[in-house]
Design a protein around this motif. Structure first.
Motif, PDB file in Angstrom:
ATOM      1  N   TYR A 191       0.801  -1.181  -0.086  1.00  0.00           N
ATOM      2  CA  TYR A 191      -0.036  -0.074  -0.032  1.00  0.00           C
ATOM      3  C   TYR A 191       0.971   1.348   0.009  1.00  0.00           C
ATOM      4  N   PRO A 192       1.374   1.743  -1.174  1.00  0.00           N
ATOM      5  CA  PRO A 192       2.515   2.708  -1.334  1.00  0.00           C
ATOM      6  C   PRO A 192       1.600   4.085  -0.905  1.00  0.00           C
ATOM      7  N   ILE A 193       2.448   5.041  -0.506  1.00  0.00           N
ATOM      8  CA  ILE A 193       1.893   6.399  -0.145  1.00  0.00           C
ATOM      9  C   ILE A 193       1.474   7.023  -1.701  1.00  0.00           C
ATOM     10  N   ALA A 194       0.474   7.720  -1.890  1.00  0.00           N
ATOM     11  CA  ALA A 194      -0.081   8.528  -3.022  1.00  0.00           C
ATOM     12  C   ALA A 194       0.509   9.641  -2.973  1.00  0.00           C
ATOM     13  N   LEU A 195       0.968  10.191  -4.246  1.00  0.00           N
ATOM     14  CA  LEU A 195       1.882  11.427  -4.325  1.00  0.00           C
ATOM     15  C   LEU A 195       0.833  12.573  -5.067  1.00  0.00           C
ATOM     16  N   ALA A 196       1.470  13.936  -4.967  1.00  0.00           N
ATOM     17  CA  ALA A 196       0.834  14.794  -5.880  1.00  0.00           C
ATOM     18  C   ALA A 196       2.042  15.258  -6.622  1.00  0.00           C
ATOM     19  N   HIS A 197       1.569  16.042  -7.931  1.00  0.00           N
ATOM     20  CA  HIS A 197       2.440  16.594  -8.816  1.00  0.00           C
ATOM     21  C   HIS A 197       2.476  17.913  -8.642  1.00  0.00           C
ATOM     22  N   LEU A 198       3.703  18.430  -8.067  1.00  0.00           N
ATOM     23  CA  LEU A 198       3.864  19.852  -7.719  1.00  0.00           C
ATOM     24  C   LEU A 198       4.969  20.311  -7.852  1.00  0.00           C
ATOM     25  N   TRP A 199       5.273  21.514  -8.674  1.00  0.00           N
ATOM     26  CA  TRP A 199       6.506  22.277  -8.807  1.00  0.00           C
ATOM     27  C   TRP A 199       7.584  21.381  -9.703  1.00  0.00           C
ATOM     28  N   GLY A 200       6.739  20.350 -10.473  1.00  0.00           N
ATOM     29  CA  GLY A 200       7.495  19.673 -11.274  1.00  0.00           C
ATOM     30  C   GLY A 200       8.168  18.272 -10.328  1.00  0.00           C
ATOM     31  N   LYS A 201       7.701  18.186  -9.223  1.00  0.00           N
ATOM     32  CA  LYS A 201       8.111  17.235  -8.541  1.00  0.00           C
ATOM     33  C   LYS A 201       6.990  16.229  -8.151  1.00  0.00           C
ATOM     34  N   GLU A 202       6.968  14.992  -7.636  1.00  0.00           N
ATOM     35  CA  GLU A 202       6.286  14.114  -7.138  1.00  0.00           C
ATOM     36  C   GLU A 202       6.463  14.220  -5.371  1.00  0.00           C
ATOM     37  N   ILE A 203       5.429  14.642  -4.787  1.00  0.00           N
ATOM     38  CA  ILE A 203       5.413  14.888  -3.359  1.00  0.00           C
ATOM     39  C   ILE A 203       4.290  14.263  -2.686  1.00  0.00           C
ATOM     40  N   ALA A 204       4.543  13.840  -1.416  1.00  0.00           N
ATOM     41  CA  ALA A 204       3.432  13.375  -0.538  1.00  0.00           C
ATOM     42  C   ALA A 204       2.594  14.770  -0.062  1.00  0.00           C
ATOM     43  N   PHE A 205       1.408  14.519   0.306  1.00  0.00           N
ATOM     44  CA  PHE A 205       0.392  15.411   0.978  1.00  0.00           C
ATOM     45  C   PHE A 205      -0.242  15.066   2.205  1.00  0.00           C
ATOM     46  N   SER A 206      -0.335  13.600   2.321  1.00  0.00           N
ATOM     47  CA  SER A 206      -1.434  13.042   3.025  1.00  0.00           C
ATOM     48  C   SER A 206      -1.067  12.581   4.549  1.00  0.00           C
ATOM     49  N   GLY A 207       0.376  13.204   5.068  1.00  0.00           N
ATOM     50  CA  GLY A 207       0.644  12.696   6.276  1.00  0.00           C
ATOM     51  C   GLY A 207       2.211  13.237   6.741  1.00  0.00           C
TER      52      GLY A 207
END
Length: 291
Positions: A172-188
């Protein structure tokens, strides 16, 4: 599908690395009780990934979570990063951690999360060790780079079957957001403390799958001073330069004043379930497979 998880280590960390302080334990106890009450209110189950030594030194905390109907998962035995261990060290740590937890709660531990998401491309052998130890579900993959761990190149941000020589692991991998040209976490973690709640909710609405992860220490405001060199090197096992200590102090404290209220708002506005519940609902035959 939104999965809710908590990493439980603070009591042990405070006692082991920073000297036991009963008033701090009481703060953690109070925060945990409010979380459990909120989950009762919402009739949600969550997965609590617990350090094995918590079951030895603070068994009442582990049993309190279990008695409220939540899944107890393993979060290693002493909260050592897996990428700082050998295969044999991880095998021993995992076996002892699982035994400690099972002796405390009285049933099989099936889920695991590595401290600091410290399973990556260079220590993929860790999945085979988890399978050897009877773990069925894992949530250790952070599919991007991060300071202490991360698994760049994992390739998936959805439930995935990982095949090992010792059996399959449901990841169950962490879902990421695409922001500022990068993949970053947001949910924890620190990411949740950094980003505004509207951003977290918007990103979750875009995904069919999310997994939120929280630490008690992320949710309680503190006025703690920057770590001493000795404390920093004992805990992080890296050079305690002023820059490193300042950076870690900032990351560890930003957003703590509002984090608990924002977490409560998120839980009240979304439906959540535990990993044990998700395992039964996911169509694993149609999930990606990673060798």
């Amino acid at each position: 599908m939104n999965i809710l998880s908590f990493d439980i280590e603070e009591w042990f960390i405070k006692k082991t690395y920073f000297g036991g302080r009963p008033e701090r334990y009481a703060t953690f106890d109070h925060c945990l009780e409010m979380i459990l009450d909120l989950l009762d209110e919402r009739q949600f189950q969550a997965t609590f990934f617990v350090v094995g030594m918590m079951a030895k030194e603070f068994p009442e905390v582990v049993k309190r979570i279990q008695q409220r109907g939540h899944e107890i998962g393993c979060h290693s035995n002493i909260h050592m990063w897996i990428n700082k261990m050998s295969c044999d060290e991880m095998l021993e740590d995992t076996r002892v951690a699982i035994d400690n937890l099972e002796q405390c709660i009285g049933y099989k531990v099936k889920s695991y999360r590595a401290p600091a998401f410290s399973i990556g491309n260079n220590n993929k052998w860790a999945f085979d060790i988890l399978a050897q130890c009877g773990i069925e579900n894992d949530s250790s993959v952070f599919p991007a780079s991060m300071e202490l761990g991360g698994f760049q190149g994992f390739g998936y941000q959805q439930p995935t079957l990982i095949k090992t020589q010792s059996g399959s692991i449901k990841e169950y991998p962490i879902a990421l957001a695409h922001l500022w040209g990068k993949e970053i976490a947001f949910s924890g973690g620190g990411y949740f403390r950094l980003f505004p709640l509207w951003f977290v909710k918007r990103q979750m609405s875009k995904n069919d799958y999310n997994i939120c992860y929280f630490h008690i220490d992320d949710l309680v405001p503190s006025n703690k001073k920057m770590m001493s060199r000795k404390e920093f090197e004992s805990y992080y096992k890296e050079s305690a330069t002023v820059i490193n200590r300042c950076k870690r102090h900032f990351k560890s404290n930003i957003g703590k004043g509002t984090a608990f209220d924002r977490m409560c708002s998120l839980i009240r506005s979304h439906n959540f379930l535990s990993i044990a519940q998700a395992q039964e609902l996911i169509d694993w035959a149609n999930c990606p497979v990673k060798q």
